[in-house]
Design an enzyme around this catalytic site. Structure first.
Site, mmCIF file in Angstrom:
data_model
loop_
_atom_site.group_PDB
_atom_site.id
_atom_site.type_symbol
_atom_site.label_atom_id
_atom_site.label_comp_id
_atom_site.label_asym_id
_atom_site.label_seq_id
_atom_site.Cartn_x
_atom_site.Cartn_y
_atom_site.Cartn_z
ATOM 1 C CG PHE A 1 70.868 114.762 27.308
ATOM 2 C CD1 PHE A 1 69.708 114.337 26.662
ATOM 3 C CD2 PHE A 1 71.296 114.058 28.429
ATOM 4 C CE1 PHE A 1 69.000 113.228 27.133
ATOM 5 C CE2 PHE A 1 70.590 112.956 28.903
ATOM 6 C CZ PHE A 1 69.439 112.539 28.246
ATOM 7 C CB SER B 1 69.668 109.829 20.315
ATOM 8 O OG SER B 1 68.573 109.205 20.977
ATOM 9 C CG ASP B 2 71.553 110.348 26.819
ATOM 10 O OD1 ASP B 2 70.833 109.402 27.205
ATOM 11 O OD2 ASP B 2 72.355 110.925 27.563
ATOM 12 C CE1 TYR B 3 64.964 106.908 29.418
ATOM 13 C CE2 TYR B 3 63.660 108.823 28.843
ATOM 14 C CZ TYR B 3 63.768 107.575 29.430
ATOM 15 O OH TYR B 3 62.684 107.012 30.042
ATOM 16 C CB ALA C 1 69.114 113.347 22.830
#
Ligand code: BGC
Length: 777
Positions: free
Chosen positions: A265, A296-298, A300
């Site tokens: 993030f 990707s992260d959540y 992001a």
């Protein structure tokens, strides 16, 4: 020296880790108990590459963009038809019947029948929850990490999952940051050893095996070092720090075969992790040769935009490196992010970006190819479903071998910080009447920590509380809560906990009615983990007063701490005669606590992160650079706090006591002078000088006193945890080479300079035995 050879078909070498520990670096179908070494990452298989290319040729752009899409269980529930597009991956769905149904839709009802990759955050167990990773790191025993990922993979795969968002390897010098609980603390070497052990245990030699999963190492990169410890906050650091301190565990995980990576993030020097072309493409994919995929992260990718977003209903925003959704997607894709979690900009804007030439078709194909490669390697095309029916999957949870390993891991992860008294307070006598007192004493949910996987599915049945464990070993034990610990979501005040409703009178009466007291204190699980940053590191609420009230009874007592971060214990260290750091120990918490406090298990863990005296000292860590004016409490113009009469932390990295005593002596080097690419062997004796069997972790540190870039005062480069009988002595050896004494400079080059290297050995980062050698020109 620590090395996992990339793509090597057979063994790995971990020269500096003990044979026992190395044995723990799992095998395809083995837990740490069946010591064996798994092969490193799977070789790029030509047959797989052919299948990938063949399939890719048949795919429309829309189908490709769907493969780049990664949705949550919630998004799938809202629109189950995503399964038959099909999307590339789904995370957090853990119901085996639902997973099977989605998969069936993908495989049978989509045009090309591409299976979905189901993922979950199995970071320290799936249903059989092991100690939090910070606790596991305290064991200084990679077999603990091997076991949590071996059994975590087995249980995850049983419900139909094929990817885990683990290991989390974010080195952190920030105890305020709640996610320090999820990785191995402040040292890159320790994190690297644990990362490799976890990858190998979860993936085995071939993660197409039915009880194996592909790992996703996260969060790439330097997510553990947000300014002020504030989660998601910016990270600004030099290239040499990034390379020397924060990237090594990622490299170790990749070398051990991790085929997926999650980008972070946070922004690193102004560029968010999921838009960081240099890190994702230049370093990870090119320099390290990573051929798996990056997710990707959540949200992001959505967060790359500035706030408020131009299109208000586009949701998350923030970093301000993209003006709108299409630009965010383009930046992330061009940087090297292959799969987008939760936000769907790759899919929503992909066609327009390709049509406008803002993202090349080649790059889309590259991302799809990486995702398909992992799916083929995972055997998903042959075996899209779990080998178990949903009913059978239940029987795979919490099996006796997993539960026994979790208990052992929890015991090995505990750190004895203090044990005063003559005789010493611990171990307690189980034959005496024991009062368990404190807000964590009979709590199931806190024991499994801030990220508990499915660990509390049937709570409280699966989780043994400290009271339950102690009562099982000490007949007639009692429990009194004393007060409650705060667990409200923000906005809240941690001081509320153990506050107004505190009932110290009951606690005092319970102590008086007993012979001895176990005070179970610490943080609620809500106080650490993601987005759980604290500005104070003391015991929350009025727990310090509770300690004082128990002390006033005159009964012998031990403070057992359950927490997800280093705490500032300055206010209790003089009051409590004994302190045991138990972390969040997992489903077997209570049994493991009882094993240790009653002496069935002699504690041998060591701190993987420094414990400050008070929060104002943070960041404070052992592997810091030197200064021209080191801390000196007796004078002014040096690196000290004006209002603190001491230097350094309360408990240093690598510190931990035992019920016995050890002596580490006779550090000797095989040579005083070595060629740049040569090797030096250090040998050191360790003896159990007490009257009980116990474990010691012998640690080897180095320092390069003169280098073109100021080098950390100490760097851990080897450790071995050994069990010794009373009077037993052993000689341990460690091998050092250029990978140990070299370092990265600010141009990202690994340099090996001639000159003196100091070697330290001992049982903490304050190790005092010293020898030196010279690296020749
Ligand atoms: C976390 C990740 C996690 C993901 C999916 C994010 O909020 O940062 O560590 O893997 O959620 O659960």
């Amino acid at each position: 020296m620590f090395r996992f050879s990339r793509r090597a078909a057979a063994a790995v070498s971990i020269v500096a880790i003990s044979a026992a520990a190395a044995g723990g670096v799992g095998a395809a179908t083995r837990s740490s108990d069946e010591a064996a070494l798994a092969p490193a990452r799977q070789p790029a298989d030509r047959a797989i590459e052919k299948r990938v290319n063949k399939l890719l040729k048949k795919m429309t752009l829309e189908e490709k963009l769907n493969q780049l899409t990664l949705l949550s269980d919630g998004q799938m529930k809202e629109n189950p038809a995503e399964a038959r597009k099909p999307v590339g991956a789904v995370f957090s769905e853990v119901d085996p019947a639902k997973i099977r149904a989605y998969q069936q839709d993908a495989v049978e009802n989509s045009r090309l029948g591409i299976p979905i990759l189901f993922a979950y955050d199995t970071i320290h167990g799936f249903r059989t929850i092991f100690p939090i990773p910070l606790g596991a790191a305290s064991s200084f025993d990679p077999a603990v990490a091997t076991d949590d990922h071996f059994f975590g993979a087995r249980e995850s795969a049983a419900v139909g999952l094929k990817q885990i968002y683990s290991p989390m390897v974010d080195v952190s010098h920030e105890p305020r940051w709640g996610r320090i609980s999820e990785a191995g603390g402040e040292d890159p070497y320790l994190n690297s050893v644990f990362a490799a052990a976890r990858v190998k245990a979860a993936q085995g030699g071939d993660y197409s095996a039915r009880d194996k999963v592909v790992t996703s190492v996260k969060h790439y990169a330097a997510y553990g070092q947000p300014e002020g410890g504030r989660d998601y906050g910016t990270t600004d650091m030099s290239e040499q720090r990034l390379r020397n301190l924060y990237l090594p565990p990622f490299k170790a995980a990749i070398d051990a075969g991790s085929d997926t990576v999650m980008c972070s993030f946070n922004a690193i020097n102004g560029v968010p992790g999921c838009a960081h072309r240099r890190l994702e493409t230049d370093v990870l994919k090119r320099e390290w040769g990573f051929d798996g995929f990056v997710e990707s992260d959540y949200t992001a990718v959505a967060e790359l935009r500035s706030c408020p977003p131009r299109i208000p209903d586009e949701g998350s925003c923030g970093h301000g490196v993209a003006g709108d959704g299409p630009e965010a997607a383009a930046r992330a894709l061009r940087a090297g992010t292959d799969s987008e979690m939760v936000s769907t900009f790759f899919r929503d804007y992909g066609e327009e970006l390709v049509a406008e030439g803002r993202v090349s078709m080649r790059r889309i194909d590259d991302a799809v190819r990486r995702i398909l490669r992992v799916k083929f390697r995972a055997g998903l095309f042959e075996n899209p479903y779990s080998q178990f029916t949903p009913e059978q999957a239940k029987a795979e949870m919490l099996k006796p071998d997993a539960v026994a390993a979790a208990r052992k891991a929890a015991g090995r992860s505990m750190v004895l910080l203090k044990n005063d008294g003559a005789p010493a307070t611990l171990p307690l006598d189980p034959g005496k009447k024991t009062a368990v007192i404190g807000p964590l004493g009979n709590s199931e949910r806190d024991m499994v920590g801030p990220w508990w996987g499915r660990g509390d599915d049937n709570s409280p049945a699966d989780i043994v509380t400290p009271f339950e464990g102690i009562a099982a070993q000490s007949a007639g034990a009692t429990f009194t809560e004393g007060c409650k610990v705060s667990r409200t979501e923000p906005p809240h005040d941690d001081a509320e906990g153990c506050g107004a409703e505190a009932n110290f009178a009951d606690a005092v009466a319970a102590a008086e009615a007993a012979d001895q007291v176990v005070l179970a204190l610490g943080e609620s699980r809500e106080m650490s983990g993601e987005a759980a940053v604290r500005s104070v590191l003391d015991l929350p609420g009025r727990q310090e007063e509770l300690i004082a009230a128990i002390k006033a009874t005159g009964k012998p007592f031990v403070v057992v701490l359950f927490n997800g971060r280093p705490l500032a214990l300055e206010n209790i260290v003089d009051t409590a005669p004994a302190i045991l750091e138990a972390w969040f120990p997992g489903v077997q918490a209570g049994n493991a606590v009882a094993d240790v406090v009653f002496g069935q298990v002699n504690p041998g863990g060591k701190l993987p992160a420094s414990f400050p005296r008070r929060v104002g000292q943070v960041p404070i860590y052992y592997n810091h650079e030197p200064t021209g004016r080191p801390c000196d409490v007796n004078s002014k113009y040096n690196s000290r706090y004006r209002d603190l009469p001491y230097c350094g932390p309360l408990y240093e990295f690598g510190f931990g006591l035992s019920y016995t005593t050890f002596e580490v002596t006779n550090l000797a080097l095989s040579s005083q002078s070595v060629a740049r690419s040569g090797r030096v062997t250090a040998s050191v004796d360790v003896a159990n000088t007490g009257s009980r069997a116990g474990d010691e972790v012998v640690q080897l540190y180095i320092n390069d006193p003169v280098a073109k870039i100021s080098q950390p005062v100490r760097r851990l480069r080897g450790f071995q945890r050994v069990t010794l009988a009373p009077g037993e002595k052993r000689t341990l050896t460690f091998t050092l080479d250029r990978s140990d004494w070299g370092f990265y400079d600010n141009k990202g080059r690994f340099v090996v300079e001639p000159g003196r290297i100091d070697v330290y050995a001992g049982n903490s980062s304050r190790a005092s035995l010293r020898q030196s050698f010279r690296v020749r020109r």
